[in-house]
Design a protein around this motif. Structure first.
Motif, PDB file in Angstrom:
ATOM      1  N   ASP A 158       0.846  -1.200   0.000  1.00 33.28           N
ATOM      2  CA  ASP A 158       0.000   0.000   0.000  1.00 33.28           C
ATOM      3  C   ASP A 158       0.875   1.242   0.000  1.00 33.28           C
ATOM      4  OD1 ASP A 158      -2.178  -1.623   0.121  1.00 33.28           O
ATOM      5  OD2 ASP A 158      -2.739  -1.134   2.181  1.00 33.28           O
ATOM      6  N   LEU A 159       0.557   2.189  -0.884  1.00 35.77           N
ATOM      7  CA  LEU A 159       1.295   3.445  -0.996  1.00 35.77           C
ATOM      8  C   LEU A 159       0.329   4.624  -0.866  1.00 35.77           C
ATOM      9  CD1 LEU A 159       3.405   2.500  -4.168  1.00 35.77           C
ATOM     10  CD2 LEU A 159       4.051   2.155  -1.762  1.00 35.77           C
ATOM     11  N   ILE A 160       0.843   5.772  -0.425  1.00 38.07           N
ATOM     12  CA  ILE A 160       0.049   7.002  -0.349  1.00 38.07           C
ATOM     13  C   ILE A 160       0.762   8.082  -1.153  1.00 38.07           C
ATOM     14  CG2 ILE A 160      -0.877   8.805   1.152  1.00 38.07           C
ATOM     15  CD1 ILE A 160      -1.106   6.890   3.388  1.00 38.07           C
ATOM     16  N   TYR A 161      -0.020   8.910  -1.837  1.00 38.96           N
ATOM     17  CA  TYR A 161       0.560  10.068  -2.529  1.00 38.96           C
ATOM     18  C   TYR A 161      -0.221  11.336  -2.187  1.00 38.96           C
ATOM     19  CZ  TYR A 161      -3.147   9.299  -6.052  1.00 38.96           C
ATOM     20  OH  TYR A 161      -4.349   9.125  -6.694  1.00 38.96           O
ATOM     21  N   ALA A 162       0.288  12.448  -2.657  1.00 39.88           N
ATOM     22  CA  ALA A 162      -0.253  13.782  -2.325  1.00 39.88           C
ATOM     23  C   ALA A 162      -0.119  14.072  -0.830  1.00 39.88           C
ATOM     24  CB  ALA A 162      -1.702  13.925  -2.787  1.00 39.88           C
ATOM     25  N   LEU A 163       1.003  13.617  -0.260  1.00 39.27           N
ATOM     26  CA  LEU A 163       1.307  13.911   1.138  1.00 39.27           C
ATOM     27  C   LEU A 163       1.832  15.337   1.285  1.00 39.27           C
ATOM     28  CD1 LEU A 163       3.072  10.541   1.974  1.00 39.27           C
ATOM     29  CD2 LEU A 163       0.929  11.349   3.002  1.00 39.27           C
ATOM     30  N   PRO A 164       1.734  15.931   2.467  1.00 49.57           N
ATOM     31  CA  PRO A 164       2.268  17.281   2.667  1.00 49.57           C
ATOM     32  C   PRO A 164       3.732  17.365   2.248  1.00 49.57           C
ATOM     33  CG  PRO A 164       0.972  16.617   4.561  1.00 49.57           C
ATOM     34  CD  PRO A 164       1.083  15.416   3.688  1.00 49.57           C
ATOM     35  N   ASN A 165       4.051  18.356   1.434  1.00 46.36           N
ATOM     36  CA  ASN A 165       5.420  18.639   0.970  1.00 46.36           C
ATOM     37  C   ASN A 165       5.986  17.575   0.033  1.00 46.36           C
ATOM     38  OD1 ASN A 165       5.518  20.974   2.694  1.00 46.36           O
ATOM     39  ND2 ASN A 165       5.947  19.602   4.414  1.00 46.36           N
ATOM     40  N   GLN A 166       5.188  16.607  -0.371  1.00 46.60           N
ATOM     41  CA  GLN A 166       5.675  15.569  -1.281  1.00 46.60           C
ATOM     42  C   GLN A 166       5.707  16.106  -2.713  1.00 46.60           C
ATOM     43  OE1 GLN A 166       3.124  12.116  -1.907  1.00 46.60           O
ATOM     44  NE2 GLN A 166       4.897  10.750  -1.862  1.00 46.60           N
ATOM     45  N   THR A 167       6.834  15.908  -3.389  1.00 52.42           N
ATOM     46  CA  THR A 167       6.960  16.332  -4.779  1.00 52.42           C
ATOM     47  C   THR A 167       6.668  15.166  -5.715  1.00 52.42           C
ATOM     48  OG1 THR A 167       9.307  15.749  -4.929  1.00 52.42           O
ATOM     49  CG2 THR A 167       8.765  17.966  -4.094  1.00 52.42           C
ATOM     50  N   LEU A 168       6.451  15.492  -6.974  1.00 47.09           N
ATOM     51  CA  LEU A 168       6.228  14.456  -7.982  1.00 47.09           C
ATOM     52  C   LEU A 168       7.445  13.543  -8.068  1.00 47.09           C
ATOM     53  CD1 LEU A 168       4.451  13.306 -10.270  1.00 47.09           C
ATOM     54  CD2 LEU A 168       5.555  14.946 -11.819  1.00 47.09           C
ATOM     55  N   GLU A 169       8.636  14.117  -7.968  1.00 45.71           N
ATOM     56  CA  GLU A 169       9.870  13.334  -8.053  1.00 45.71           C
ATOM     57  C   GLU A 169       9.983  12.371  -6.866  1.00 45.71           C
ATOM     58  OE1 GLU A 169       9.883  16.644 -10.617  1.00 45.71           O
ATOM     59  OE2 GLU A 169       9.728  16.678  -8.399  1.00 45.71           O
ATOM     60  N   LYS A 205      -5.454  24.642  11.474  1.00 44.23           N
ATOM     61  CA  LYS A 205      -4.628  25.731  12.008  1.00 44.23           C
ATOM     62  C   LYS A 205      -3.767  26.373  10.931  1.00 44.23           C
ATOM     63  CE  LYS A 205      -4.359  23.580  16.586  1.00 44.23           C
ATOM     64  NZ  LYS A 205      -3.480  22.877  17.551  1.00 44.23           N
ATOM     65  N   GLY A 206      -3.899  25.910   9.691  1.00 42.29           N
ATOM     66  CA  GLY A 206      -3.112  26.466   8.595  1.00 42.29           C
ATOM     67  C   GLY A 206      -1.669  26.010   8.592  1.00 42.29           C
ATOM     68  N   LYS A 207      -1.376  24.912   9.287  1.00 39.27           N
ATOM     69  CA  LYS A 207       0.000  24.428   9.386  1.00 39.27           C
ATOM     70  C   LYS A 207       0.278  23.245   8.468  1.00 39.27           C
ATOM     71  CE  LYS A 207       0.572  25.919  14.193  1.00 39.27           C
ATOM     72  NZ  LYS A 207       0.877  25.507  15.590  1.00 39.27           N
ATOM     73  N   LEU A 208      -0.669  22.918   7.607  1.00 37.95           N
ATOM     74  CA  LEU A 208      -0.492  21.776   6.718  1.00 37.95           C
ATOM     75  C   LEU A 208      -1.251  22.023   5.423  1.00 37.95           C
ATOM     76  CD1 LEU A 208      -0.599  18.033   7.550  1.00 37.95           C
ATOM     77  CD2 LEU A 208      -2.247  18.906   5.890  1.00 37.95           C
ATOM     78  N   SER A 209      -0.628  21.653   4.333  1.00 45.06           N
ATOM     79  CA  SER A 209      -1.311  21.760   3.038  1.00 45.06           C
ATOM     80  C   SER A 209      -0.860  20.612   2.146  1.00 45.06           C
ATOM     81  CB  SER A 209      -1.008  23.101   2.365  1.00 45.06           C
ATOM     82  OG  SER A 209       0.385  23.226   2.115  1.00 45.06           O
ATOM     83  N   LYS A 210      -1.768  20.203   1.275  1.00 39.22           N
ATOM     84  CA  LYS A 210      -1.446  19.154   0.312  1.00 39.22           C
ATOM     85  C   LYS A 210      -0.829  19.787  -0.938  1.00 39.22           C
ATOM     86  CE  LYS A 210      -4.279  15.891  -0.609  1.00 39.22           C
ATOM     87  NZ  LYS A 210      -5.481  15.155  -1.040  1.00 39.22           N
ATOM     88  N   PRO A 211      -0.182  18.978  -1.778  1.00 39.67           N
ATOM     89  CA  PRO A 211       0.295  19.503  -3.060  1.00 39.67           C
ATOM     90  C   PRO A 211      -0.870  20.029  -3.894  1.00 39.67           C
ATOM     91  CG  PRO A 211       1.258  17.345  -2.594  1.00 39.67           C
ATOM     92  CD  PRO A 211       0.197  17.574  -1.571  1.00 39.67           C
ATOM     93  N   PRO A 212      -0.604  20.929  -4.845  1.00 37.36           N
ATOM     94  CA  PRO A 212      -1.677  21.452  -5.702  1.00 37.36           C
ATOM     95  C   PRO A 212      -2.377  20.325  -6.463  1.00 37.36           C
ATOM     96  CG  PRO A 212       0.367  22.699  -6.001  1.00 37.36           C
ATOM     97  CD  PRO A 212       0.711  21.514  -5.169  1.00 37.36           C
TER      98      PRO A 212
END
Length: 380
Positions: A158-169, A205-212
């Motif tokens: 099992d894998l997860i993507y679109a994690l906070p600060n995760q890049t496509l690379e 709290k505005g301390k986390l965001s997902k990739p666009p």
């Protein structure tokens, strides 16, 4: 005569992941002992006499392998006492890398478990720590080798993507490393920020965001292409397998078939009703010990709801929903029931219909929830 599958929930974890909203509790030996006793009482209530013969068994969590070896053996003996286990039947355990020592692997193998779903998430130690995982990348290699050496070869990662600060690379590196194992099955889901999770609190709290969104879409497209290049068939929106290794248990859900749901917070689906169990651990244990029925809610499922769910769930599959199967189950043609939804979704390029199936297009997969809501029927 219907033959349900069985889902068994073990809610204990050594560490609570920051994104997880499933029913879960920090592992405590005494609580786990009480829970297994209550679980056995619940299973007795549904299967009191002769062993049942399920289509599939799936033991999930939480982390079932967070139990110690003695508790794991007790769980396996409980399951064995209630169900006929055969080599032909798919019998899956979820596990976290690092949980599977040699004793636990041997126990699983000896009791007939023949499929392991391993919660890897990412091949990046720093990112694993950021999302609240306790295992390291090296643990994945150790556990896969241990499973393969004893003959447990049907392994899913099992894998997860679109994690906070995760890049496509970074995601590409994870997919590439996962595929090096050349396993028969892979699942990959985009991060959903759910209430009552650490990530949700940080997000508020505005301390986390997902990739666009465009980066998330690019990750999904990369995932699809990499899997295809490796000979894995996308048989469901988030699942890829070598032919013959599709998850039979998950297909039970997507085919809208019946299943028992045992354990705290578990959902069951039996003819005419959906059953939702109590979620708090003390309440579940107390009620199960009392009468074996730790039910929070039991809701009737009529023909309308069944037909809606046939579409929501079935459209997740690459093959889509069978027109003939729909007619056989409900005695009516699909295009009569959904005479408004089907033409407009087809015109928008979100679904395609041929002589046998209705399925999502590539565009429709990216906008799945938008498609599914069009299949909600009026009350009349």
């Amino acid at each position: 005569m219907y033959i349900p599958s069985a889902y068994i929930h073990i809610p204990f974890c050594q560490q609570i992941c920051h994104y997880c909203d499933f029913t879960k509790f920090f592992y405590h030996e005494g609580m786990a002992d009480d829970y297994l006793n209550a679980l056995e009482k619940e299973m007795d209530a549904y299967i009191p006499d002769e062993k049942a013969t399920p289509k599939t068994i799936f033991v999930g969590g939480g982390t079932p392998t967070a139990l110690n070896a003695q508790q794991l053996e007790k769980l396996l003996r409980i399951i064995d006492s209630k169900f006929h286990i055969s080599t032909e039947m798919e019998y899956t355990f979820e596990a976290n890398p690092g949980d599977l020592d040699e004793d636990k692997v041997k126990l699983l193998h000896d009791f007939g478990v023949n499929r392991i779903s391993l919660g890897v998430q990412v091949f990046d130690d720093e990112m694993l720590e950021q999302i609240g995982r306790v295992h390291k990348v090296k643990d994945v290699y150790t556990n896969v080798d241990r499973l393969l050496s004893i003959g447990l070869t049907n392994i899913s990662l099992d894998l997860i993507y679109a994690l906070p600060n995760q890049t496509l690379e970074q995601f590409e590196q994870t997919v590439d490393e996962a595929l090096k194992f050349d396993l028969p099955h892979y699942s990959s889901y985009s991060l959903q920020i759910e209430p009552k999770t650490v990530f949700y609190q940080r997000y508020k709290k505005g301390k986390l965001s997902k990739p666009p969104e465009d980066t998330e879409a690019a990750m999904y497209e990369l995932l699809q292409q990499k899997m295809e290049d490796h000979g894995l068939v996308q048989y469901e929106i988030s699942n890829f397998a070598k032919p013959g290794y599709e998850s039979k248990h998950n297909l039970t859900y997507w085919n809208n078939e019946f299943y028992y749901g045992f354990g705290a917070g578990a959902h069951g689906y039996l003819p005419g009703k959906r059953i939702i169990n109590l979620r708090p651990l003390p309440a579940y244990v107390k009620q199960a010990e009392k009468d074996g029925l730790p039910i929070l809610n039991e809701e009737p499922i009529g023909k309308k709801e069944q037909m809606e769910e046939e579409m929501f769930l079935g459209l997740r599959k690459a093959e889509g929903v069978s027109l003939a199967r729909f007619h056989d189950k409900y005695g009516v043609q699909m295009d009569e029931v959904f005479s408004d939804a089907i033409p407009q979704l087809k015109e928008r390029g979100l679904i395609e219909v041929d002589h046998s199936h209705i399925r999502l297009t590539e565009k429709g997969r990216l906008l799945g929830n938008e498609v599914f809501q069009e299949f909600i029927l009026e009350e009349n």
